[in-house]
Design a protein around this motif. Structure first.
Motif, PDB file in Angstrom:
ATOM      1  N   ARG A  99       0.816  -1.213   0.000  1.00 24.27           N
ATOM      2  CA  ARG A  99       0.000   0.000   0.000  1.00 24.27           C
ATOM      3  C   ARG A  99       0.850   1.264   0.000  1.00 24.27           C
ATOM      4  O   ARG A  99       0.454   2.302  -0.552  1.00 24.27           O
ATOM      5  CB  ARG A  99      -0.938  -0.002   1.216  1.00 24.27           C
ATOM      6  CG  ARG A  99      -1.836  -1.221   1.290  1.00 24.27           C
ATOM      7  CD  ARG A  99      -2.792  -1.259   0.126  1.00 24.27           C
ATOM      8  NE  ARG A  99      -3.584  -2.488   0.140  1.00 24.27           N
ATOM      9  CZ  ARG A  99      -4.337  -2.893  -0.865  1.00 24.27           C
ATOM     10  NH1 ARG A  99      -4.391  -2.161  -1.961  1.00 24.27           N
ATOM     11  NH2 ARG A  99      -5.023  -4.022  -0.791  1.00 24.27           N
ATOM     12  N   GLU A 100       2.043   1.171   0.651  1.00 27.20           N
ATOM     13  CA  GLU A 100       2.865   2.389   0.758  1.00 27.20           C
ATOM     14  C   GLU A 100       3.348   2.857  -0.609  1.00 27.20           C
ATOM     15  O   GLU A 100       3.477   4.058  -0.865  1.00 27.20           O
ATOM     16  CB  GLU A 100       4.050   2.151   1.710  1.00 27.20           C
ATOM     17  CG  GLU A 100       5.033   1.080   1.280  1.00 27.20           C
ATOM     18  CD  GLU A 100       4.607  -0.309   1.714  1.00 27.20           C
ATOM     19  OE1 GLU A 100       5.430  -1.217   1.603  1.00 27.20           O
ATOM     20  OE2 GLU A 100       3.465  -0.467   2.177  1.00 27.20           O
TER      21      GLU A 100
ATOM     22  N   GLU B 277       0.358   4.568  -2.248  1.00 31.37           N
ATOM     23  CA  GLU B 277       0.110   5.873  -1.617  1.00 31.37           C
ATOM     24  C   GLU B 277       1.173   6.888  -2.034  1.00 31.37           C
ATOM     25  O   GLU B 277       0.867   8.062  -2.270  1.00 31.37           O
ATOM     26  CB  GLU B 277       0.089   5.711  -0.096  1.00 31.37           C
ATOM     27  CG  GLU B 277      -1.155   5.026   0.431  1.00 31.37           C
ATOM     28  CD  GLU B 277      -2.430   5.762   0.056  1.00 31.37           C
ATOM     29  OE1 GLU B 277      -2.416   7.013   0.068  1.00 31.37           O
ATOM     30  OE2 GLU B 277      -3.427   5.094  -0.278  1.00 31.37           O
TER      31      GLU B 277
ATOM     32  N   ARG C  41       0.429   8.048  -5.427  1.00 33.43           N
ATOM     33  CA  ARG C  41      -0.744   8.941  -5.417  1.00 33.43           C
ATOM     34  C   ARG C  41      -0.358  10.328  -4.922  1.00 33.43           C
ATOM     35  O   ARG C  41      -0.832  11.344  -5.442  1.00 33.43           O
ATOM     36  CB  ARG C  41      -1.823   8.311  -4.525  1.00 33.43           C
ATOM     37  CG  ARG C  41      -3.149   9.024  -4.578  1.00 33.43           C
ATOM     38  CD  ARG C  41      -4.200   8.249  -3.849  1.00 33.43           C
ATOM     39  NE  ARG C  41      -4.570   7.036  -4.563  1.00 33.43           N
ATOM     40  CZ  ARG C  41      -4.987   5.925  -3.980  1.00 33.43           C
ATOM     41  NH1 ARG C  41      -5.037   5.858  -2.676  1.00 33.43           N
ATOM     42  NH2 ARG C  41      -5.329   4.886  -4.699  1.00 33.43           N
ATOM     43  N   ILE C  42       0.495  10.376  -3.882  1.00 34.48           N
ATOM     44  CA  ILE C  42       0.948  11.678  -3.358  1.00 34.48           C
ATOM     45  C   ILE C  42       1.759  12.425  -4.408  1.00 34.48           C
ATOM     46  O   ILE C  42       1.695  13.666  -4.516  1.00 34.48           O
ATOM     47  CB  ILE C  42       1.774  11.453  -2.072  1.00 34.48           C
ATOM     48  CG1 ILE C  42       0.864  10.956  -0.956  1.00 34.48           C
ATOM     49  CG2 ILE C  42       2.493  12.733  -1.653  1.00 34.48           C
ATOM     50  CD1 ILE C  42       1.588  10.502   0.281  1.00 34.48           C
TER      51      ILE C  42
END
Length: 309
Positions: A200-201, A204, A207-208
């Motif tokens: 997930r990291e 994420e 996405r950031i």
């Protein structure tokens, strides 16, 4: 015993224990190796021997005659084998392609749901639990020309009825639909586990950094999911290449030879024509095709692993 020899014995004790442990492991493996040889290698060698012989049964005894060229000649003249091979390839490509696309879509959709994942997983895998015979009976009713629900819907909409299993142009596609219905849940389960295990990291972080949904899917999710997709692809391709029960239950290879596949051709040669030597040769050729696919898939997996490393 001197002090120096006692110190050496003390130092070698762990090494001796490790050697005994390794020896025990090797000896413990031998029963499994012998069992594997008896159950796998011996039958395979017997199959290869059958492929080189003409076998007949006379007065309750099998008689073998070494005639490899005779079986090879039968293979070269067998146009039905070529038809069955082409039908098998078409069936495999169509069914596996659709199953992978649907499996990926369902896995991503189920992973995006916050609640009820267990219920979705349980409901989705129900087709896997149904017996192939029950599936054949159910889909024969659905495809029925006179009273099947598909043709009733077409009639209600003003269209003509379709012979889903009796028209040569559409019979193989109808069987593909049944295979997709039956085995997409397995692909979904494999890929759902892969989606749940994605880091997930990484997603994420992307996405950031401003990646939109399409870029995430193309550059992050699908590359990370590639090993799971490859596993599902290999399993389903091998299984689809050996399809038998659905063909027998739905069409029996017909109409004509439009749905005759390799497994059905082998069955007819072995059990209806009783040409065992030639049937064994067809089995060997089929095994060679599957092995060629596995070797190609292995190189593909290595390439994927090297790319993702």
């Amino acid at each position: 015993m001197t002090a120096s020899s006692a110190i050496l014995d003390e130092a070698e004790r762990p090494a001796r224990a490790l050697r005994r442990k390794q020896l025990f492991r090797r000896v413990a493996l031998w029963p499994a190796v012998i069992l594997l040889v008896l159950l796998t290698v011996v039958p395979m060698l017997n199959l290869f021997a059958m492929a080189l012989a003409e076998i007949s049964i006379s007065r309750g005894q099998t008689e073998w005659a070494f005639k490899p060229l005779a079986n090879l000649s039968l293979l070269l003249d067998d146009t039905l084998f070529l038809t069955a091979t082409l039908n098998t390839l078409v069936f495999t490509v169509l069914s596996v392609s659709v199953e992978l696309v649907l499996g990926i879509g369902l896995a991503l959709l189920a992973a995006s749901v916050r609640r009820g994942k267990g219920l979705i997983r349980t409901v989705t895998i129900l087709p896997i639990l149904v017996s192939p015979v029950a599936i054949g009976a159910m889909w024969r009713l659905i495809y029925s020309y006179d009273f099947g629900p598909l043709n009733q819907i077409l009639e209600a909409l003003g269209f003509a009825k379709v012979g889903w299993l009796s028209e040569t142009s559409i019979a193989l596609l109808s069987v593909v639909v049944v295979d997709v219905w039956h085995w997409t849940p397995l692909v979904f389960l494999i890929l759902f586990a892969g989606v749940e295990g994605l880091p997930r990291e990484v997603i994420e972080a992307a996405r950031i950094d401003g990646a939109n949904r399409r870029q995430l899917m193309r550059h992050i999710v699908l590359p990370l999911l590639a090993p799971a997709i490859a596993v599902a692809f290999i399993f389903r391709t091998i299984a689809a290449f050996k399809v038998f029960d659905q063909i027998v239950l739905l069409t029996g290879g017909g109409p004509g030879t439009s749905t005759e596949v390799l497994s059905l051709r082998l069955y007819k040669v072995f059990f209806e024509q009783n040409v065992m030597g030639y049937g064994a040769l067809l089995s060997v050729v089929t095994i060679a095709m599957v092995l060629a696919f596995l070797l190609t898939a292995r190189f593909g997996l290595r390439w994927l692993e090297a790319r993702n490393a």
